[in-house]
Design a protein around this motif. Structure first.
Motif, short mmCIF file in Angstrom:
data_model
loop_
_atom_site.label_atom_id
_atom_site.label_comp_id
_atom_site.label_asym_id
_atom_site.label_seq_id
_atom_site.Cartn_x
_atom_site.Cartn_y
_atom_site.Cartn_z
N LEU A 186 -26.76 -14.60 -46.91
CA LEU A 186 -26.52 -14.67 -45.27
C LEU A 186 -27.61 -13.71 -44.25
CD1 LEU A 186 -22.74 -15.95 -45.77
CD2 LEU A 186 -24.58 -17.26 -45.57
N ALA A 187 -28.08 -11.93 -45.70
CA ALA A 187 -28.53 -10.90 -44.81
C ALA A 187 -29.28 -11.50 -44.67
CB ALA A 187 -27.58 -10.21 -45.42
N LEU A 188 -29.90 -12.51 -44.93
CA LEU A 188 -31.76 -12.66 -45.50
C LEU A 188 -32.07 -13.40 -44.46
CD1 LEU A 188 -32.13 -11.49 -49.30
CD2 LEU A 188 -32.44 -10.27 -47.52
N VAL B 102 -22.46 -8.95 -42.39
CA VAL B 102 -21.95 -10.23 -43.00
C VAL B 102 -20.89 -10.20 -43.15
CG1 VAL B 102 -23.19 -11.77 -44.74
CG2 VAL B 102 -24.79 -10.65 -43.20
N TRP B 103 -20.41 -10.19 -44.15
CA TRP B 103 -19.10 -9.94 -45.06
C TRP B 103 -18.23 -9.44 -44.02
CZ3 TRP B 103 -16.70 -11.49 -49.03
CH2 TRP B 103 -15.45 -11.02 -49.20
N GLU B 104 -18.25 -9.06 -42.68
CA GLU B 104 -17.06 -9.35 -42.21
C GLU B 104 -17.02 -10.10 -40.99
OE1 GLU B 104 -14.45 -6.76 -40.90
OE2 GLU B 104 -14.84 -5.84 -42.50
N THR B 105 -18.45 -10.96 -41.49
CA THR B 105 -18.36 -12.36 -39.92
C THR B 105 -17.61 -13.31 -40.77
OG1 THR B 105 -20.29 -11.70 -39.17
CG2 THR B 105 -19.64 -13.76 -39.25
N VAL B 106 -17.32 -13.34 -42.28
CA VAL B 106 -17.79 -14.28 -43.68
C VAL B 106 -15.89 -13.66 -43.59
CG1 VAL B 106 -17.47 -14.78 -45.54
CG2 VAL B 106 -19.57 -14.54 -44.63
N ARG B 107 -15.06 -12.71 -43.25
CA ARG B 107 -13.96 -12.37 -43.94
C ARG B 107 -13.23 -12.83 -42.88
NH1 ARG B 107 -10.12 -8.66 -42.62
NH2 ARG B 107 -12.56 -8.13 -40.73
#
Length: 351
Positions: A31-33, A43-48
């Protein structure tokens, strides 16, 4: 299926846990690439935030990560898992380790349907669903034709299925080529070629759902009959002696894999080598028992295609490479190495 020589087998459960953990990490990293690299922490913050309903992810990250990349990453995992499952089953169905999910003409038939949509404009009233509808219709009709011809010629024997699928695939490919040749729009020709080589660029949350349902239901159905698959791999006589209804199982497996591959091709185009190489790797890792091969192949296929899509997005950015270009460059040498290191086949006759 039997291997020549002793081989070390990996414990199935630890291997599944490793593959699952690798897939989870790969999804976040993928997701970051892309054409615009993003911070993994963002990316992790958005998914969380999306999964837990927490307040306010960054709107830019939310748009890129959740609306654009997340559907295609999930679709890549789903398509990779489904093609690996279908490849493992088709290799058992036709008792040929060189078989892949497209052997039965499904992909070539879907190509005709997709080409009709792109070049001629059929199903135009369905809007964004037109391409998937055309491809799925072509896949289903191709499967029915292969089934009908095989039955008319004497039944669903492995050899007859292979020959019928190969011959009709060539015919369907010729039809697609003819439609492209008579078309007078270079853009349409380029779009057909790009679709035929596989792409996840059209993935949305809406079309990811049906593909996910198809893969989950297929996996559950196959796991329910894994012992029949083991018996069928030993030949029809051995399977019948063990009480397996060989004809009915063959028809059921043909129908299931045809529908599964048709759904996957409809949303991703023709993605090569996944259904050929990944089942081989799974069998080398855990042996021939389908109770182990199927889940390992599914997770391995998902992991593989997630990273293939990353390479396709990043290697020539801001443009995007077709998936089969990447899978071919990776899969061909890997398969040659596998052939050199290990030989295994299907016991019994080819009836």
């Amino acid at each position: 299926m039997s291997g020549s020589g002793a081989a070390r087998r990996a414990p199935t459960l630890p291997l599944l846990l490793v593959l699952f953990a690798g897939l989870a990490v790969s999804v976040v990293l993928s997701l970051a690439l892309g054409s615009e690299p993003l911070r993994p922490a963002g990316v992790w913050e958005t998914v969380r935030a999306r999964l837990t309903g927490a307040a306010g992810p960054d709107p830019v990250y939310d748009a890129i990560v959740w609306e654009l990349r997340a559907p295609r990453v999930l679709m890549g995992a789903v398509v990779g898992a489904g093609l690996a499952l279908a490849g493992a089953v088709v290799q058992t169905l036709v008792r040929n380790p060189l078989a892949d999910p497209y052997l039965l003409g499904v992909s070539a038939g879907a190509g005709v349907g997709a080409t009709l949509v792109i070049v001629v404009g059929v199903f135009g009233g369905l809007g964004v669903w037109a391409l998937s509808a055309g491809a799925l219709t072509g896949a289903v009709l191709a499967s029915l034709l292969v089934f009908g011809v095989s039955v008319a010629q004497g039944g669903l024997t492995p050899l007859r299925l292979v020959l019928t699928g190969v011959v009709l695939s060539a015919a369907f490919s010729s039809v697609s080529s003819f439609l492209v040749f008579v078309g007078d729009e270079p853009e349409a020709t380029q779009a057909v070629l790009h679709w035929l080589l596989g792409s996840l660029s059209g993935s949305t949350w809406a079309n990811t759902g049906p593909a996910l349902v198809a893969v989950v239901l297929s996996a559950a159905s196959l796991m329910a009959v894994h012992s029949w698959l083991d018996a069928l791999a030993g030949g029809p006589d051995a399977a019948a002696a063990l009480g397996v209804p060989v004809r009915e199982v063959r028809i059921g497996l043909f129908a299931l894999t045809s529908v599964l591959v048709g759904v996957l091709v409809a949303v991703s185009g023709g993605v090569g080598f996944v259904g050929l190489v990944v089942p081989h790797l799974a069998r080398m890792a855990v042996g021939a028992r389908h109770a182990a091969v199927l889940p390992v192949a599914a997770l391995g296929g998902a992991l593989f295609l997630v990273w293939v899509d990353v390479v396709a997005r990043v290697l020539v950015r801001p443009q995007e490479m077709p998936l089969s270009v990447v899978t071919g460059l990776v899969g061909a040498p890997v398969f040659l190495v596998l052939m050199g290191r290990r030989q295994y086949g299907f016991s019994g006759g080819g009836r």
